[in-house]
Enzyme design. Structure first.
Site, PDB file in Angstrom:
ATOM      1  N   HIS A   1       3.173  68.320  18.604  1.00  0.00           N
ATOM      2  CA  HIS A   1       3.861  67.465  19.578  1.00  0.00           C
ATOM      3  C   HIS A   1       2.825  67.088  20.641  1.00  0.00           C
ATOM      4  O   HIS A   1       2.545  67.886  21.525  1.00  0.00           O
ATOM      5  CB  HIS A   1       5.024  68.221  20.234  1.00  0.00           C
ATOM      6  CG  HIS A   1       6.091  68.671  19.270  1.00  0.00           C
ATOM      7  ND1 HIS A   1       7.241  67.962  19.047  1.00  0.00           N
ATOM      8  CD2 HIS A   1       6.166  69.770  18.477  1.00  0.00           C
ATOM      9  CE1 HIS A   1       7.995  68.595  18.149  1.00  0.00           C
ATOM     10  NE2 HIS A   1       7.359  69.704  17.790  1.00  0.00           N
TER      11      HIS A   1
ATOM     12  N   HIS B   1       8.435  75.300  10.451  1.00  0.00           N
ATOM     13  CA  HIS B   1       8.408  76.577  11.181  1.00  0.00           C
ATOM     14  C   HIS B   1       9.421  77.633  10.721  1.00  0.00           C
ATOM     15  O   HIS B   1      10.206  78.134  11.509  1.00  0.00           O
ATOM     16  CB  HIS B   1       8.526  76.368  12.689  1.00  0.00           C
ATOM     17  CG  HIS B   1       9.589  75.410  13.140  1.00  0.00           C
ATOM     18  ND1 HIS B   1      10.886  75.461  12.693  1.00  0.00           N
ATOM     19  CD2 HIS B   1       9.539  74.376  14.011  1.00  0.00           C
ATOM     20  CE1 HIS B   1      11.577  74.506  13.271  1.00  0.00           C
ATOM     21  NE2 HIS B   1      10.786  73.825  14.065  1.00  0.00           N
TER      22      HIS B   1
ATOM     23  N   ASP C   1       3.260  73.753  15.181  1.00  0.00           N
ATOM     24  CA  ASP C   1       4.326  73.396  16.122  1.00  0.00           C
ATOM     25  C   ASP C   1       3.769  73.438  17.555  1.00  0.00           C
ATOM     26  O   ASP C   1       4.414  73.937  18.474  1.00  0.00           O
ATOM     27  CB  ASP C   1       5.551  74.310  15.975  1.00  0.00           C
ATOM     28  CG  ASP C   1       6.785  73.736  16.663  1.00  0.00           C
ATOM     29  OD1 ASP C   1       6.722  72.589  17.170  1.00  0.00           O
ATOM     30  OD2 ASP C   1       7.807  74.448  16.710  1.00  0.00           O
TER      31      ASP C   1
HETATM   32 ZN   LIG Z   1       8.285  71.095  16.488  1.00  0.00          ZN
END
Ligand SMILES: [Zn+2]
Length: 427
Positions: free
Chosen positions: A58, A225, A293
């Protein structure tokens, strides 16, 4: 001009010379005759690995540039040996139509590393407009969440999977079933309350639901994840792929007293026994790949109560170094690290020019001195958020990172190349 890496260890016992011409690897052999145009780089005693393909980051732009930007996020990636990143769609605006995709694609021109851009699925997404663009995948489509801003119900999820699979676009799923969260944990205020609330059972249930929807549409999904042995096993049993994050591999609820609200992420940290079971599945091959992540927030944003703190931790710069640290200590083979970080994600997501050091493939390369273990220190990292949940963990950082033949990071001088990252779906 060409680069000639000599006496490179590939991590599987082979020691070779590797020639790079332009953007690609042009020769790999036990010994290559040196030519006048070769610039030799002696890497004897060092590992030469394919750059990590991190299918889950992200980078926060557009919308949240105070947390991370394409410039800072991609520097962090390059310094950690990550040569391809895949950005998730929960930016502002969310990447759910052509215009939002184009806005993000323009910002991604600041990237030092190659990238893919995932499209998102919300109640008001515009599939025809979105699929008109070179998407990497539909990204962490959030099934069965009743509260999150990007959560969708099963009917919309099934529509999205059918639409994507019909166009050969992969689908990655955030699998947590919010109907199985433990509301009684809401009375608590300690950092562990988040883990008590978002139960382990909620993951396996959502993985099973997502896999059954995928089976009905004839599609395949990728579980983002995965954090529990039951979730991993459910994906594996259904013939779907999954990724595990470094934090679910290396941290557990036992660390939350020290991490506090900085240890809040989705899915949350699990018990130490579940972490150990996840670790076993990463080593034995049940887990397909590691993805970070990477979800940075500022310290100020994290320094609040457990119910108000945003979810997510940074990780793109420390993932490969932490895995190399494990390999240096004999807890995992270098071959397995290479598979988890490069070969498997490139194969699963059809990146035929990435993931391996092979003639004709992109020269996305990482040079590592396996004896150079050191503790992770936040003040040496390049993410804008300025902290790490892995402070003090032993890691082996790359000396040199190349993307398509160009040096993008040199640790000795802590210097970076020019932003020249490309959308991998257009390569
Ligand atoms: Zn994520």
């Amino acid at each position: 001009m060409s680069l000639l890496f000599t006496d490179a260890e590939l991590g599987d016992g082979r020691v070779v010379d590797v020639r790079v011409e332009g953007e690609t690897v042009s020769a790999v052999d036990a010994t290559l005759e040196r030519r006048p145009e070769d610039e030799p780089i002696d890497v004897a005693g060092k590992l030469l690995l394919p750059g990590m393909v991190d299918v889950h980051v992200h980078f926060r732009q557009p919308g949240f540039p105070h947390k991370e930007t394409w410039a800072t996020g991609s520097r962090s990636a390059a310094a950690g040996g990550v040569t391809t990143v895949v950005d998730q769609p929960n930016t502002d605006p969310p990447t759910v139509d052509r215009d939002a995709f184009d806005e993000k694609a323009a910002l991604a021109a600041d990237s030092l590393v190659d990238y893919g851009l995932n499209g998102g699925v919300t109640a008001d997404w515009a599939p025809d407009s979105l699929f008109d663009r070179p998407l990497f995948a539909l990204g962490e489509v959030f099934l069965a969440d009743s509260t999150g801003e990007m959560g969708i119900d099963t009917a919309l999820f099934a529509d999205a999977v059918a639409a994507a699979c019909g166009r050969d676009v992969p689908v990655t799923v955030h699998a947590e079933d919010a109907t199985l969260f433990d509301e009684s944990a809401r009375d608590r205020s300690d950092a562990d309350a988040w883990s008590a609330y978002r139960t382990a059972e909620a993951e396996a249930s959502a993985v099973e639901q997502a896999c059954s929807v995928a089976a009905d549409t004839g599609g395949r999904i990728h579980v983002a994840h995965a954090s529990t042995p039951a979730g991993i096993d459910a994906a594996d049993a259904a013939g779907m792929t999954c990724e595990v994050t470094p934090h679910h591999l290396l941290l557990s609820r036992a660390d939350l007293e020290e991490l506090g609200t900085h240890g809040r992420m989705n899915p949350p940290l699990r018990s130490e026994s579940r972490r150990e079971a996840v670790f076993e599945r990463v080593v034995d091959g049940t887990v397909d790949m590691v993805a970070t992540d990477h979800a940075p927030h500022t310290r100020a944003e994290k320094d609040t109560d457990i119910w108000s703190a945003p979810s997510g931790v940074p990780g793109v710069e420390t993932a490969l170094p932490l895995l190399l640290g494990l390999a240096a200590r004999g807890e995992m083979s270098y071959e397995r690290v290479r598979e988890l970080t490069a070969t498997a994600p490139a194969k699963r997501f059809d990146l035929s020019s990435k993931g391996r050091i092979e003639v004709g493939r992109d020269a996305d390369l990482v040079v590592v001195d396996p004896t150079a273990a050191e503790p992770v220190r936040a003040n040496r990292l390049h993410t804008k958020c300025d902290w790490t949940p892995f402070e003090g963990h032993e890691a082996v950082f790359p000396e040199l990172t190349l993307v398509r033949g160009e040096v993008v990071y040199r640790r000795a001088t802590d210097t970076f190349g020019e932003p020249a990252g490309k959308n991998v779906r257009l390569l």
